[in-house]
Structures are given as C-alpha cells and as structure tokens.
Design a protein around this motif. Structure first.
Motif, short mmCIF file in Angstrom:
data_model
loop_
_atom_site.label_atom_id
_atom_site.label_comp_id
_atom_site.label_asym_id
_atom_site.label_seq_id
_atom_site.Cartn_x
_atom_site.Cartn_y
_atom_site.Cartn_z
N LEU A 70 0.83 -1.20 0.00
CA LEU A 70 0.00 0.00 0.00
C LEU A 70 0.87 1.25 0.00
CD1 LEU A 70 -2.82 -1.01 2.51
CD2 LEU A 70 -2.78 -1.22 0.02
N VAL A 71 2.08 1.14 0.54
CA VAL A 71 3.03 2.27 0.49
C VAL A 71 3.36 2.58 -0.96
CG1 VAL A 71 5.34 3.05 1.13
CG2 VAL A 71 3.99 1.71 2.75
N THR A 72 3.56 1.53 -1.77
CA THR A 72 3.83 1.73 -3.19
C THR A 72 2.65 2.40 -3.86
OG1 THR A 72 5.08 -0.34 -3.13
CG2 THR A 72 4.62 0.59 -5.29
N ALA A 73 1.44 1.94 -3.56
CA ALA A 73 0.24 2.51 -4.17
C ALA A 73 0.07 3.99 -3.79
CB ALA A 73 -0.98 1.72 -3.75
N ARG A 74 0.30 4.31 -2.53
CA ARG A 74 0.14 5.71 -2.10
C ARG A 74 1.22 6.59 -2.71
NH1 ARG A 74 -0.81 2.98 3.21
NH2 ARG A 74 -3.06 2.74 3.37
N ALA A 75 2.44 6.04 -2.84
CA ALA A 75 3.50 6.80 -3.51
C ALA A 75 3.12 7.06 -4.97
CB ALA A 75 4.82 6.04 -3.43
N ALA A 76 2.54 6.06 -5.63
CA ALA A 76 2.10 6.24 -7.01
C ALA A 76 1.04 7.34 -7.11
CB ALA A 76 1.54 4.92 -7.55
N GLN A 77 0.12 7.37 -6.15
CA GLN A 77 -0.91 8.41 -6.15
C GLN A 77 -0.29 9.80 -5.97
OE1 GLN A 77 -3.50 6.94 -3.05
NE2 GLN A 77 -4.85 5.90 -4.51
N ARG A 78 0.67 9.91 -5.05
CA ARG A 78 1.32 11.22 -4.83
C ARG A 78 2.06 11.68 -6.08
NH1 ARG A 78 2.64 8.80 0.11
NH2 ARG A 78 4.77 8.38 -0.61
N LEU A 79 2.61 10.74 -6.83
CA LEU A 79 3.38 11.07 -8.02
C LEU A 79 2.51 11.26 -9.26
CD1 LEU A 79 6.26 8.50 -7.45
CD2 LEU A 79 6.52 10.99 -7.41
N GLY A 80 1.21 11.10 -9.10
CA GLY A 80 0.31 11.26 -10.23
C GLY A 80 0.26 10.06 -11.16
N ARG A 81 0.72 8.91 -10.66
CA ARG A 81 0.65 7.68 -11.46
C ARG A 81 -0.72 7.02 -11.26
NH1 ARG A 81 5.10 10.07 -12.08
NH2 ARG A 81 7.11 8.98 -12.18
N PHE A 82 -1.04 6.11 -12.15
CA PHE A 82 -2.29 5.35 -12.00
C PHE A 82 -2.15 4.35 -10.85
CE2 PHE A 82 -2.31 6.58 -16.50
CZ PHE A 82 -3.55 7.21 -16.57
N THR A 83 -3.21 4.21 -10.08
CA THR A 83 -3.26 3.22 -9.01
C THR A 83 -4.44 2.30 -9.25
OG1 THR A 83 -2.39 4.89 -7.49
CG2 THR A 83 -3.27 2.89 -6.52
N MET A 84 -4.17 1.00 -9.26
CA MET A 84 -5.20 0.02 -9.59
C MET A 84 -5.21 -1.09 -8.55
SD MET A 84 -3.95 -0.06 -13.54
CE MET A 84 -2.35 0.56 -12.99
N GLY A 85 -6.32 -1.76 -8.44
CA GLY A 85 -6.43 -2.88 -7.50
C GLY A 85 -7.24 -4.01 -8.08
N ILE A 86 -6.83 -5.24 -7.76
CA ILE A 86 -7.60 -6.42 -8.15
C ILE A 86 -8.41 -6.86 -6.93
CG2 ILE A 86 -7.43 -8.87 -8.73
CD1 ILE A 86 -5.55 -8.24 -10.82
N PRO A 87 -9.71 -6.85 -7.01
CA PRO A 87 -10.52 -7.18 -5.84
C PRO A 87 -10.40 -8.64 -5.45
CG PRO A 87 -11.90 -7.04 -7.78
CD PRO A 87 -10.54 -6.61 -8.21
N GLY A 88 -10.61 -8.90 -4.17
CA GLY A 88 -10.64 -10.27 -3.67
C GLY A 88 -11.97 -10.52 -2.98
N PRO A 89 -12.13 -11.67 -2.34
CA PRO A 89 -13.36 -11.93 -1.58
C PRO A 89 -13.56 -10.89 -0.49
CG PRO A 89 -12.05 -13.92 -1.84
CD PRO A 89 -11.19 -12.79 -2.31
N ALA A 90 -14.80 -10.46 -0.27
CA ALA A 90 -15.09 -9.46 0.75
C ALA A 90 -14.72 -9.95 2.15
CB ALA A 90 -16.57 -9.08 0.70
N THR A 91 -14.64 -11.26 2.32
CA THR A 91 -14.33 -11.83 3.64
C THR A 91 -12.83 -12.06 3.86
OG1 THR A 91 -14.71 -14.03 2.69
CG2 THR A 91 -16.56 -12.99 3.83
N SER A 92 -12.00 -11.77 2.85
CA SER A 92 -10.57 -12.05 2.95
C SER A 92 -9.82 -10.88 3.58
CB SER A 92 -9.98 -12.35 1.57
OG SER A 92 -8.58 -12.44 1.63
N GLY A 93 -9.14 -11.14 4.70
CA GLY A 93 -8.34 -10.10 5.33
C GLY A 93 -7.20 -9.63 4.45
N LEU A 94 -6.73 -10.50 3.54
CA LEU A 94 -5.63 -10.14 2.66
C LEU A 94 -6.07 -9.23 1.52
CD1 LEU A 94 -3.52 -13.41 2.38
CD2 LEU A 94 -2.80 -11.22 3.30
N SER A 95 -7.35 -8.97 1.42
CA SER A 95 -7.82 -8.05 0.38
C SER A 95 -8.39 -6.76 0.96
CB SER A 95 -8.89 -8.73 -0.49
OG SER A 95 -8.31 -9.73 -1.29
N THR A 96 -8.39 -6.61 2.27
CA THR A 96 -8.99 -5.41 2.87
C THR A 96 -8.26 -4.14 2.46
OG1 THR A 96 -7.68 -5.86 4.86
CG2 THR A 96 -9.98 -6.58 4.88
#
Length: 382
Positions: free
Chosen positions: A243-269
C-alpha cells in the motif's frame, strides 16, 4: 559524467540512506563534490539540517566508504551504476524531487530508461493466497504479452508470482531490491532473481553487500512507484507494505489500480480500501493497458453469452415472452401480452414453431421444452 563524479555518487550511497531528502537537498544546493568534501575532510563546517549526533554518524560512515572497491565488486557481479543526467537514467525518477535516488545499481543487459518507458508495477502481499498468486501471475503474463515491462520487488508471494508470470510468457521484468544487487534477497529467491538478471533487470539503490532493513523496504517502494506508469495491488492487508507503493504512485500522479478479492478475505482489505478511494478496479491485463497505455488501447467489451433467442427479431421475442410457461394460450391472449394484433401474433407464432420454440395444442399455443429452458435462462440474466 566524469569518473570523479561517478565515484562521488557511489561514495554517497555508503553514507546517505535511500530517500533521505536532507541529503538530496544538499546535493541540489551544494553539488556532489562539495557534499563529499564536507563529509570527508576534518575541520570543515557541518552541512545544515542535521544534529551534531547525526552529522557524526554520517562522518563515521564516510570514513569507511571505498567507492572504487564498490565499483569493482559491482562490475564483477555484472552490475553497473546509473546516475541522474546520463543516457540510461529514467527521467521519471526525477519526480521524486530531493528523495530521488543518488543512483541505481543495475544488473542485466537491457537499458533501464527504455524499459521504464512502458512499465507497470505489480505488487501485493508476501503471504498471499492461491487466488492472489494466480491473479498476479496471470496479470503479469498478460502484460508481458501486450509488450509491457512488469516491475516488482522480488519478494515472496505476489512479487515472485508476478516476476514468474512475466518470465513464463517470455516477457520483460524488473526486480527492485532493498539491498545490494549482488546479494539476492530473500535467499529463497536467489534462483529467481538471478534468472531475472539474465532475462531482465535487477535494480537497487544500495551498494554491493548491503543488507535490507524494514525502512529500506519501505523506501524502496517509492522507486517502484516512480519507475512505472501505474501500480496494480493484487492482495494487501490494511498494513501491507504494498500500500506504500500505491500511495507513492498516487502522490506522483501515477495510476493506481487494485484487483478485488473476496469481501471476507483479510488479505484483500487493503486493496478494497484503495478501491473505495481513487484506485481503479481492474481484473486483467487488457483493463490495465486501457488505463496506462496509449489512446485507443481499449479493453474488449464485457458481454454474457449469446443465447439463440437473442437472435430473434424483437417482435418475435415479445410474442415468445408473452406465452405462459405452464399452459397453452390462445392467439388473442398472446397478442394482448405482446402488445400487438392477433394477426401479427399468429404470424410470429408460426415463425417460432418453425424454429422449434412453440407448438400447437388444439386452438392454443404452448412453449416447447427447448423454449422454456431458453426463456428461463434469459430471465436469469436480467
């Protein structure tokens, strides 16, 4: 760049930690040679912005630095040192400002600048699920097939799956390490990182032999974000380093994308929190390329399967829908349900009988078994 300037920056990689904005400001305001002189010579004034204790620590590091030895070790390991202002330097790293790397150690034959022009970061959890590993590998392979370079951190889990996916597709991949490029980390990925160095690039800010620390992992992520056009997070808990990488990308004006997982998975929160913000939901390489690629690189439209009844004329579909599912109906009743005339309904019923959708039952008409299945399937898609 002269050999003296090159050695000066290699010297500073032993002294200044990656991402140190104070050190970056010194280089911008005083120049490389002056910073090296102040750190090396006795009896000179300290540079501003640090305490006496911190300055003493930097000076102690400077006394141990041997840039010529570092350069010789790197060359023996097949690595070179790429610095700002040279042909191979990726200009997008300059977006980091004073946190820009002093230089990058690079293992591998391809040119870093050219590869970084069309690169996407794929990052995520180390302790990923089978779903996460599958999605990362599939996504990376798809990006490679589209001609994109896959950048990640060489770690266990999502990083490793992404690298393997790109390599398996015969594509290009870059591993950005939080240690010296001559010492692959983690140890369990030695074979993978060496393979990346043979087919792609292994990159790092730290000089040969340096080991990773928690802070170096975090600061390494800004390089991954800056080096690429966008970052895809595949799986991440709420405190994941990806998530640090993703937030750095947002600060730099880069695209930030995510692949969704199961709503019950802690690893996708963590991914889901990104998606609730400014990140874009993606499910495959085509959708990533549509976002980060050039104009006109559109992902194919998503459609369900085409059923035989979808090929009927609209008037015929209305008559078919007007027939009850459990009994015959008269032409008059069908006409009322289809909002048409009785003659038109009869004409359409004979057309539908020829196609196997209806059959005569005395004076009425009834759906065939094939038609009942078709109508039921059509309603389930609504």
């Amino acid at each position: 760049m002269s050999d003296g300037d090159l050695l000066a920056r290699i010297f500073l990689t032993r002294v200044i930690e990656p991402g140190d904005e104070t050190g970056g400001r010194w280089l911008r305001e005083y120049g490389t040679a002056e910073v090296v002189r102040r750190l090396s010579e006795d009896g000179v004034a300290a540079l501003p912005g640090v305490s006496e204790t911190r300055w003493a620590g930097l000076r102690a590091r400077a006394r141990q630095a041997d840039p010529e030895r570092d350069l010789a070790i790197a060359r023996e390991a097949g690595a070179r040192f790429v610095v700002p202002g040279t042909v191979e330097w990726p200009a997008q790293l300059d977006d980091l400002g004073d946190a820009r790397p002093l230089g990058l150690w690079v293992r591998g034959r391809p040119g870093l600048r050219m590869w970084a022009l069309k690169a996407v970061a794929v990052v995520g959890a180390r302790a990923c699920t089978e779903y996460g590993a599958h999605m990362a590998a599939t996504l990376a392979a798809g990006l490679a097939e589209h001609g994109w370079v896959v950048v990640s951190g060489g770690a266990y889990g999502i990083d490793g799956a992404a690298h393997r996916g790109a390599l398996g597709a015969g594509g290009a991949t870059v591993a950005v390490l939080a240690c010296g490029v001559d010492r692959p980390y983690p140890r369990g990925h030695t074979e993978l990182i060496n393979r990346i160095a043979e087919q792609g690039l292994v990159v790092g800010e730290l000089p040969p032999g340096e080991h990773p620390t928690p802070s170096r992992f975090v600061l390494r992520n800004r390089v991954i974000a800056a080096l690429t056009r966008g970052t895809v997070v595949v799986e991440a808990a709420l405190r994941s380093g990806s998530l640090v990488t993703a937030r750095a990308a947002q600060r730099l004006g880069r695209f930030t994308m995510g692949i969704p997982g199961p709503a019950t998975s802690g690893l996708s929160t963590g991914v889901h929190e990104l998606l609730r913000g400014e990140a874009v939901l993606v499910t495959d390489a085509a959708e990533v390329v549509e976002l980060v690629g050039d104009m006109g690189e559109l992902a194919p439209a998503r459609r369900g399967p085409v059923l035989p009844r979808d090929l009927l004329e609209p008037a015929a579909r209305r008559v078919l829908a007007a027939l009850p599912g459990n009994r015959p109906a008269s032409p008059e009743e069908v006409a009322r349900g289809a909002l048409t005339s009785e003659d038109e309904a009869i004409a359409r019923l004979y057309e539908l009988r020829a196609l196997g959708y209806v059959e005569r039952h005395g004076d009425g008409w009834k759906l065939t078994r094939q038609a009942m299945i078709s109508v039921r399937d059509g309603r389930s898609r609504c």
